[in-house]
Design an enzyme around this catalytic site. Sequence first.
Site, mmCIF file in Angstrom:
data_model
loop_
_atom_site.group_PDB
_atom_site.id
_atom_site.type_symbol
_atom_site.label_atom_id
_atom_site.label_comp_id
_atom_site.label_asym_id
_atom_site.label_seq_id
_atom_site.Cartn_x
_atom_site.Cartn_y
_atom_site.Cartn_z
ATOM 1 C CB VAL A 15 -1.026 -0.031 1.339
ATOM 2 C CG1 VAL A 15 -1.905 1.190 1.145
ATOM 3 C CG2 VAL A 15 -1.778 -1.220 1.167
ATOM 4 C CB ILE A 127 -16.037 0.444 -1.200
ATOM 5 C CG1 ILE A 127 -16.049 -0.651 -2.198
ATOM 6 C CG2 ILE A 127 -17.440 1.047 -0.645
ATOM 7 C CD1 ILE A 127 -16.694 -1.761 -1.793
ATOM 8 N N GLY A 178 -0.583 -8.927 -4.394
ATOM 9 C CA GLY A 178 -0.592 -8.048 -3.487
ATOM 10 C C GLY A 178 -2.040 -7.884 -2.899
ATOM 11 C CD GLU A 181 -3.972 -7.824 5.711
ATOM 12 O OE1 GLU A 181 -3.400 -7.340 6.519
ATOM 13 O OE2 GLU A 181 -4.563 -7.362 4.630
ATOM 14 C CG ASP A 192 -8.298 -8.165 6.398
ATOM 15 O OD1 ASP A 192 -7.443 -7.438 6.655
ATOM 16 O OD2 ASP A 192 -9.533 -7.964 5.291
ATOM 17 C CE LYS A 196 -10.350 -5.179 5.107
ATOM 18 N NZ LYS A 196 -10.035 -5.945 4.173
ATOM 19 N N GLY A 293 -5.250 -4.237 -2.732
ATOM 20 C CA GLY A 293 -4.241 -4.207 -3.883
ATOM 21 C C GLY A 293 -3.717 -2.874 -3.423
HETATM 22 N N1 HSE Z 1 -5.786 -8.484 2.861
HETATM 23 C C1 HSE Z 1 -6.738 -7.433 2.617
HETATM 24 C C2 HSE Z 1 -8.010 -8.032 1.715
HETATM 25 C C3 HSE Z 1 -6.328 -6.413 2.088
HETATM 26 O O1 HSE Z 1 -7.936 -9.262 1.106
HETATM 27 O O2 HSE Z 1 -9.084 -7.619 1.755
HETATM 28 C C4 HSE Z 1 -7.178 -5.285 1.885
HETATM 29 O O3 HSE Z 1 -7.764 -4.760 3.437
#
Ligand code: HSE
Length: 393
Positions: A15, A127, A178, A181, A192, A196, A293
Site C-alpha cells: 500500500v 469503497i 498484493g 496480508e 481481517d 473490518k 491491492g
Molecule cells: N488482505 C486484505 C484483503 C487487504 O484481502 O481484503 C485489503 O484490506
Amino acid sequence: MKRKLRIGLFGFGCVGQGLSDILDRPESSLSIEKICVRNREKYRPLLNERLASSQEDILDDPDIDVIVELIDDHVAALDITRQALSRGKPVVSANKRMIAGNLDTLLDLQREQPHPFLYEAACCASIPIIRTLEHYYGPSEISGIEGIVNGTTNYILTRMVRNDLSFHDALKLAQSNGFAESDPSMDIEAFDAKFKLCLLATHAFGVVVPVDKVFNYGIGSISKKDIAWAHSSGCTVKLVARATRNGDQLSAAVLPQFVPPHHPLAGVENEYNGVLVHTPYSDAQFFHGRGAGGRPTASAAVADIAAAASRYRYGYDKVNALAKPDFTNDVFLRVYCRYGDTNIPRELPFDTVEQYFSDRQYNYITGRINLETLVSSEVVRNPDVFIAALPAA
Ligand code: HSE
C-alpha cells in the site's frame, strides 16, 4: 504558490508503494517527504534521501503535516498513532487490526485532542463506506449491513470456481497480486473481515463491538464438494460479514455463505468487495469496488489525507448517542455443516435439523443453530469440518 502538503509515511509495503505511485508526480499537491521503514537496507537504493533515520525523525519534524501509517505491526501502529496525535499531527491509517482492537482507546484519544484520525483505507479499500455510514445515515437508519469485505478470500473463491484452481494456487496468485496480508491466515480465517466488520458496526450503529466475541470463520477447510453442494442448490459461496440490528440488540459474524444468484453479493468477484446497507424505509443500498491491492487501498488513503488537511474528523454521533443496541450472539442462523467424523452432529447441538446426509466419504447436516453455540464450539475449528450460512428459509 500554495506549498505542497507534506506527508510522513510509515511503511513501504504494497500500500505504501501504491501511495508513492499515486503521489510521486510533479502535478500532485501532496508530497511524501520522509518514509520510515523497518528494514532500511532493503529500501535504501529505492528511497535514498527520503528514508527517515528513526520514527522520531518524522514525528518531531515540524514540516511534516500529516502522518500516514501503513505498517503491518498493529502494536507499533498504535504507538505511532498516539505519538503523532499527541504532537498535533493528523493521522491516516489503514491498519484495521490496530483500529478494531483499540477502538475505545482511539475514541478517547480523539475526544482529548482535535486532530483528525481517519481510516477509510482500513475497510474495503476503494469503497468510501466509513464516511458514508458516518455521515449519510443517521442513528437508527440502518437495520443491517452485509458485505464481502475481504478481497483475498473472494479472489480465491472466484478463481477456484472460474479457473478450477486449487485453494493453494489461488492463494498464491492472490499473494502475488498484493491482495493478501503478510500473514494470510488473517484473510483465510476471516480475522481481517472481522476487524473490518467491527469498524463498519461502529460507524453504522454506534456500537464498539468486542472483537474477541465476534464469530469469525473462514474458508480454510472448504472443499470442492462444498462448492458443488452450493452450486447444486443454485448458490455461490462467498465469505460474508454481517451485522444485524434487531430492536435494541445487535449481532455480528463473519462466515462463508451460500448466496442465491439474485443477491447483489453473488456478482461480486475476484478481489472486489461489496457492501449492502439495509434500511427500514428505503430497502437497501449497494456499494461495490476494488477491495484489495496497493493502489485501490492507497487511493482511500489519498482521500483521507486531503480530508485531514481540511481538518475533517469523524463526528461519531452514533457512538455518542444515548440509545444504542447491545451486542449479542444469541441469534439463530441456518447453516450447512460438512464433516468427516460422524460424532460431530452430537457435539454440535442444532436447534432444528432440516437435512441429514451420510455416506463413507461425505456427511453433512443442515439446520438452525444458535450463533453462541458456534462461538463457543471447538468442533467447528476441526479441519475436517466446514460450516456455511444458508439463505434465510
Ligand atoms: N488482505 C486484505 C484483503 C487487504 O484481502 O481484503 C485489503 O484490506
